[in-house]
Write a protein that holds these residues in place. Structure first.
Motif, PDB file in Angstrom:
ATOM      1  N   TRP A 110       3.341  20.843  -8.967  1.00 18.10           N
ATOM      2  CA  TRP A 110       3.473  19.552  -8.312  1.00 18.10           C
ATOM      3  C   TRP A 110       4.031  19.735  -6.910  1.00 18.10           C
ATOM      4  CZ3 TRP A 110       3.526  14.264 -10.109  1.00 18.10           C
ATOM      5  CH2 TRP A 110       3.004  14.100 -11.390  1.00 18.10           C
ATOM      6  N   SER A 111       3.622  18.887  -5.996  1.00 17.10           N
ATOM      7  CA  SER A 111       4.314  18.839  -4.709  1.00 17.10           C
ATOM      8  C   SER A 111       5.658  18.176  -4.982  1.00 17.10           C
ATOM      9  CB  SER A 111       3.508  18.048  -3.681  1.00 17.10           C
ATOM     10  OG  SER A 111       3.305  16.724  -4.121  1.00 17.10           O
ATOM     11  N   ALA A 112       6.658  18.593  -4.232  1.00 15.25           N
ATOM     12  CA  ALA A 112       8.002  18.094  -4.509  1.00 15.25           C
ATOM     13  C   ALA A 112       8.793  17.951  -3.227  1.00 15.25           C
ATOM     14  CB  ALA A 112       8.722  19.039  -5.466  1.00 15.25           C
ATOM     15  N   VAL A 126      15.474  22.681 -11.511  1.00 12.71           N
ATOM     16  CA  VAL A 126      15.740  21.322 -11.026  1.00 12.71           C
ATOM     17  C   VAL A 126      15.358  20.315 -12.111  1.00 12.71           C
ATOM     18  CG1 VAL A 126      15.420  21.887  -8.583  1.00 12.71           C
ATOM     19  CG2 VAL A 126      13.452  21.212  -9.955  1.00 12.71           C
ATOM     20  N   LEU A 127      15.787  19.085 -11.900  1.00 13.79           N
ATOM     21  CA  LEU A 127      15.406  17.976 -12.771  1.00 13.79           C
ATOM     22  C   LEU A 127      14.631  16.962 -11.950  1.00 13.79           C
ATOM     23  CD1 LEU A 127      18.685  17.323 -14.799  1.00 13.79           C
ATOM     24  CD2 LEU A 127      16.590  18.405 -15.600  1.00 13.79           C
ATOM     25  N   VAL A 128      13.648  16.337 -12.556  1.00 13.93           N
ATOM     26  CA  VAL A 128      12.866  15.318 -11.871  1.00 13.93           C
ATOM     27  C   VAL A 128      13.667  14.021 -11.868  1.00 13.93           C
ATOM     28  CG1 VAL A 128      10.720  14.001 -11.867  1.00 13.93           C
ATOM     29  CG2 VAL A 128      10.710  16.403 -12.551  1.00 13.93           C
ATOM     30  N   ASP A 129      13.972  13.535 -10.672  1.00 16.24           N
ATOM     31  CA  ASP A 129      14.720  12.296 -10.508  1.00 16.24           C
ATOM     32  C   ASP A 129      13.783  11.098 -10.595  1.00 16.24           C
ATOM     33  OD1 ASP A 129      17.082  10.760  -9.901  1.00 16.24           O
ATOM     34  OD2 ASP A 129      16.225  10.460  -7.899  1.00 16.24           O
ATOM     35  N   ARG A 130      12.613  11.213  -9.961  1.00 22.82           N
ATOM     36  CA  ARG A 130      11.596  10.161 -10.010  1.00 22.82           C
ATOM     37  C   ARG A 130      10.274  10.740  -9.518  1.00 22.82           C
ATOM     38  NH1 ARG A 130      14.476   9.035  -5.303  1.00 22.82           N
ATOM     39  NH2 ARG A 130      13.181   8.734  -3.466  1.00 22.82           N
ATOM     40  N   ILE A 131       9.204  10.008  -9.749  1.00 21.29           N
ATOM     41  CA  ILE A 131       7.887  10.390  -9.251  1.00 21.29           C
ATOM     42  C   ILE A 131       7.531   9.391  -8.169  1.00 21.29           C
ATOM     43  CG2 ILE A 131       5.448  10.718  -9.807  1.00 21.29           C
ATOM     44  CD1 ILE A 131       7.196  12.780 -11.162  1.00 21.29           C
ATOM     45  N   ALA A 134       2.276  11.144  -5.808  1.00 17.96           N
ATOM     46  CA  ALA A 134       1.922  12.416  -6.439  1.00 17.96           C
ATOM     47  C   ALA A 134       2.982  13.478  -6.157  1.00 17.96           C
ATOM     48  CB  ALA A 134       0.565  12.880  -5.933  1.00 17.96           C
ATOM     49  N   THR A 135       4.180  13.036  -5.780  1.00 19.75           N
ATOM     50  CA  THR A 135       5.262  13.953  -5.436  1.00 19.75           C
ATOM     51  C   THR A 135       6.437  13.753  -6.387  1.00 19.75           C
ATOM     52  OG1 THR A 135       4.626  13.870  -3.114  1.00 19.75           O
ATOM     53  CG2 THR A 135       6.844  14.663  -3.598  1.00 19.75           C
ATOM     54  N   ALA A 136       6.930  14.862  -6.916  1.00 15.26           N
ATOM     55  CA  ALA A 136       8.110  14.811  -7.769  1.00 15.26           C
ATOM     56  C   ALA A 136       9.348  14.900  -6.875  1.00 15.26           C
ATOM     57  CB  ALA A 136       8.093  15.964  -8.761  1.00 15.26           C
ATOM     58  N   VAL A 137      10.217  13.932  -6.999  1.00 17.08           N
ATOM     59  CA  VAL A 137      11.490  13.964  -6.273  1.00 17.08           C
ATOM     60  C   VAL A 137      12.484  14.603  -7.216  1.00 17.08           C
ATOM     61  CG1 VAL A 137      13.255  12.617  -5.119  1.00 17.08           C
ATOM     62  CG2 VAL A 137      10.859  11.894  -4.987  1.00 17.08           C
ATOM     63  N   VAL A 138      13.037  15.754  -6.813  1.00 17.41           N
ATOM     64  CA  VAL A 138      13.874  16.551  -7.711  1.00 17.41           C
ATOM     65  C   VAL A 138      15.293  16.676  -7.208  1.00 17.41           C
ATOM     66  CG1 VAL A 138      11.895  17.873  -8.584  1.00 17.41           C
ATOM     67  CG2 VAL A 138      13.166  18.728  -6.609  1.00 17.41           C
ATOM     68  N   VAL A 139      16.168  16.972  -8.144  1.00 12.62           N
ATOM     69  CA  VAL A 139      17.577  17.239  -7.837  1.00 12.62           C
ATOM     70  C   VAL A 139      17.960  18.524  -8.553  1.00 12.62           C
ATOM     71  CG1 VAL A 139      18.213  14.829  -7.481  1.00 12.62           C
ATOM     72  CG2 VAL A 139      18.362  15.801  -9.751  1.00 12.62           C
ATOM     73  N   PRO A 140      18.916  19.271  -8.020  1.00 14.19           N
ATOM     74  CA  PRO A 140      19.341  20.487  -8.725  1.00 14.19           C
ATOM     75  C   PRO A 140      19.951  20.146 -10.071  1.00 14.19           C
ATOM     76  CG  PRO A 140      20.317  20.358  -6.511  1.00 14.19           C
ATOM     77  CD  PRO A 140      19.625  19.064  -6.779  1.00 14.19           C
ATOM     78  N   THR A 141      19.778  21.048 -11.036  1.00  8.31           N
ATOM     79  CA  THR A 141      20.410  20.798 -12.343  1.00  8.31           C
ATOM     80  C   THR A 141      21.919  20.919 -12.162  1.00  8.31           C
ATOM     81  OG1 THR A 141      20.211  23.137 -12.921  1.00  8.31           O
ATOM     82  CG2 THR A 141      18.450  21.672 -13.675  1.00  8.31           C
ATOM     83  N   PRO A 142      22.701  20.256 -12.997  1.00  3.30           N
ATOM     84  CA  PRO A 142      24.147  20.331 -12.864  1.00  3.30           C
ATOM     85  C   PRO A 142      24.686  21.760 -12.947  1.00  3.30           C
ATOM     86  CG  PRO A 142      23.543  18.552 -14.351  1.00  3.30           C
ATOM     87  CD  PRO A 142      22.280  19.307 -14.021  1.00  3.30           C
ATOM     88  N   ALA A 143      24.028  22.635 -13.708  1.00  2.94           N
ATOM     89  CA  ALA A 143      24.494  24.026 -13.839  1.00  2.94           C
ATOM     90  C   ALA A 143      24.198  24.832 -12.591  1.00  2.94           C
ATOM     91  CB  ALA A 143      23.830  24.679 -15.055  1.00  2.94           C
ATOM     92  N   ALA A 144      23.231  24.387 -11.774  1.00  2.60           N
ATOM     93  CA  ALA A 144      22.829  25.178 -10.608  1.00  2.60           C
ATOM     94  C   ALA A 144      23.856  25.072  -9.572  1.00  2.60           C
ATOM     95  CB  ALA A 144      21.479  24.726 -10.091  1.00  2.60           C
TER      96      ALA A 144
END
Length: 144
Positions: A110-112, A126-131, A134-144
């Motif tokens: 996916w484009s992000a 990362v975790l997907v915050d929203r779509i 056609a782009t996934a908006v991501v945030v780092p996982t809490p462990a990262a």
């Protein structure tokens, strides 16, 4: 004998309801059955139409919301398409910035982009915050 037309209309509306499952056509079918009863009782055509219309509207306004509420309580909502991807983990393939990047999400590329200030390097989970389109908006996982 005109009541048969009303019953035929109710059956046709019942079939349409089976295709749509919105509980609208079945309410109109109820109105058509009321029109059939009025026809069998000898009411004039204008009264049959009026009774069918009033019955349909009453069913739509009163019975349909009640049925929908109870149906939603009994049937769990299953997320599909893009909304099913929100909250899922992904792995960065090409550096993700606020403008562009690539992630592997659910077996697909996916484009992000990210809302975080820093760029996310390849290999970052990362975790997907929203779509967004056609782009996934991501945030780092809490462990990262």
């Amino acid at each position: 004998m005109h009541w048969l037309w009303w019953v035929g209309g109710a059956l046709a509306l019942g079939i349409l309801e089976m295709l749509s499952l919105e509980l609208v056509f079945i309410m109109a079918a109820g109105g058509a059955l009321a029109g059939a009863i009025a026809s069998a009782a000898g009411a004039p055509l204008w009264a049959q139409i009026l009774i069918a219309a009033i019955t349909s509207v009453l069913l739509l306004v009163t019975l349909r919301p009640w049925l929908l509420r109870h149906l939603k309580k009994r049937t769990p909502l299953v997320e599909t398409n893009a909304s099913a991807l929100v909250g899922r983990p992904a792995v960065v393939l090409a550096t993700v910035t606020a403008e562009a990047g690539r992630v592997k999400l659910a077996g697909e590329v996916w484009s992000a982009r990210t809302t975080a200030g820093a760029a996310l390097p390849p290999g970052t989970e990362v975790l997907v915050d929203r779509i967004d389109g056609a782009t996934a908006v991501v945030v780092p996982t809490p462990a990262a």
